[in-house]
Design a protein around this motif. Sequence first.
Motif, PDB file in Angstrom:
ATOM      1  N   VAL A 126       0.804  -1.184   0.045  1.00  0.00           N
ATOM      2  CA  VAL A 126      -0.059   0.069  -0.093  1.00  0.00           C
ATOM      3  C   VAL A 126       0.904   1.254  -0.006  1.00  0.00           C
ATOM      4  O   VAL A 126       0.320   2.454  -0.645  1.00  0.00           O
ATOM      5  CB  VAL A 126      -1.086   0.069   1.227  1.00  0.00           C
ATOM      6  CG1 VAL A 126      -0.165   0.104   2.411  1.00  0.00           C
ATOM      7  CG2 VAL A 126      -2.135   0.872   0.905  1.00  0.00           C
ATOM      8  N   SER A 168      -1.500   8.248  -3.479  1.00  0.00           N
ATOM      9  CA  SER A 168      -2.608   8.491  -2.450  1.00  0.00           C
ATOM     10  C   SER A 168      -2.914  10.032  -2.820  1.00  0.00           C
ATOM     11  O   SER A 168      -2.433  10.893  -3.614  1.00  0.00           O
ATOM     12  CB  SER A 168      -2.149   8.385  -1.050  1.00  0.00           C
ATOM     13  OG  SER A 168      -0.868   9.049  -0.919  1.00  0.00           O
ATOM     14  N   ARG A 189      -0.379   6.738   4.817  1.00  0.00           N
ATOM     15  CA  ARG A 189      -0.131   7.016   3.418  1.00  0.00           C
ATOM     16  C   ARG A 189       0.082   8.400   3.178  1.00  0.00           C
ATOM     17  O   ARG A 189       1.308   8.780   2.314  1.00  0.00           O
ATOM     18  CB  ARG A 189      -1.212   6.658   2.725  1.00  0.00           C
ATOM     19  CG  ARG A 189      -1.664   5.082   2.664  1.00  0.00           C
ATOM     20  CD  ARG A 189      -2.851   4.605   2.016  1.00  0.00           C
ATOM     21  NE  ARG A 189      -4.125   5.278   2.715  1.00  0.00           N
ATOM     22  CZ  ARG A 189      -5.259   5.235   2.574  1.00  0.00           C
ATOM     23  NH1 ARG A 189      -5.736   4.627   1.582  1.00  0.00           N
ATOM     24  NH2 ARG A 189      -6.253   5.927   3.098  1.00  0.00           N
TER      25      ARG A 189
END
Length: 267
Positions: free
Chosen positions: A103, A108, A241
Amino acid sequence: MLIRAGYDIALLLSSPTPIVLMLEVHPDREPDLMTPQIPCFDPPVPSQRYLDGFGNRCTRVLAPAGLFRTSMSFVIADSGLPDRQMPTAREVPVQDLPSDCLVFLLGSRYCETDLLSPIAWSLFGHLAPGWSRVQAITAFVHDHIRFDYGQARPTRSAHEAYRERVGVCRDFAHLAVALCRCMNIPARYCTGYLGDIGVPPVPDPMDFSAWFEVWLDGQWYTFDARHNRPRIGRIVMARGRDATDVALSTSFGPAGLAEFSVTTYEE
């Protein structure tokens, strides 16, 4: 060494407002606490603590209309050592990364890897992979962005920081995170306390700080594009993130910042 840290934040609310606060130290650092970290609320309200999906400590409250204040002060033990340096640390091929690192390779909200990927590969694609490439990215961002509190903007993205060449610590961190991800190096955004310990004090008011961590050779390492040097006394509060995941406060309704102060110093 012992570090005294804390905050005093007041919000002005037009109606009762649900708020999520992310103002406690990260669970990783809780064993180092020498005094309890107990948030105070004025007026007093019930609160609920929980861990979010990234392992950060969060607090939910329903704040009443008017002036709502939250504050906290605590003492934490610290090694007194600067951020760990490991110049021989190697990049891990994507196919060999732990699944929970993936991730931190993706774009993002504030880290637009799609827009920055051509730039990243043109600047850093020729460099040897590993620690030295991350350090080159850190140094580039440090030199590329001019720090200016007066130019702070909560909506500025990594690509906008690259184009505008001005910002605050979150902008340095966002751009460095995005460039690392473009090079297939997992990178995550961090926020916390960073006092003027081991460095000359600066005249600006104390604030929370932002930096980033990268996954090299099987572990996370700290880098700081704002300062571009190992620092002493870093106290992480939250990781995610980007700044979206680690907002100090998220209000579900209009909220104005009335007062804000942060304390962190060696006792």
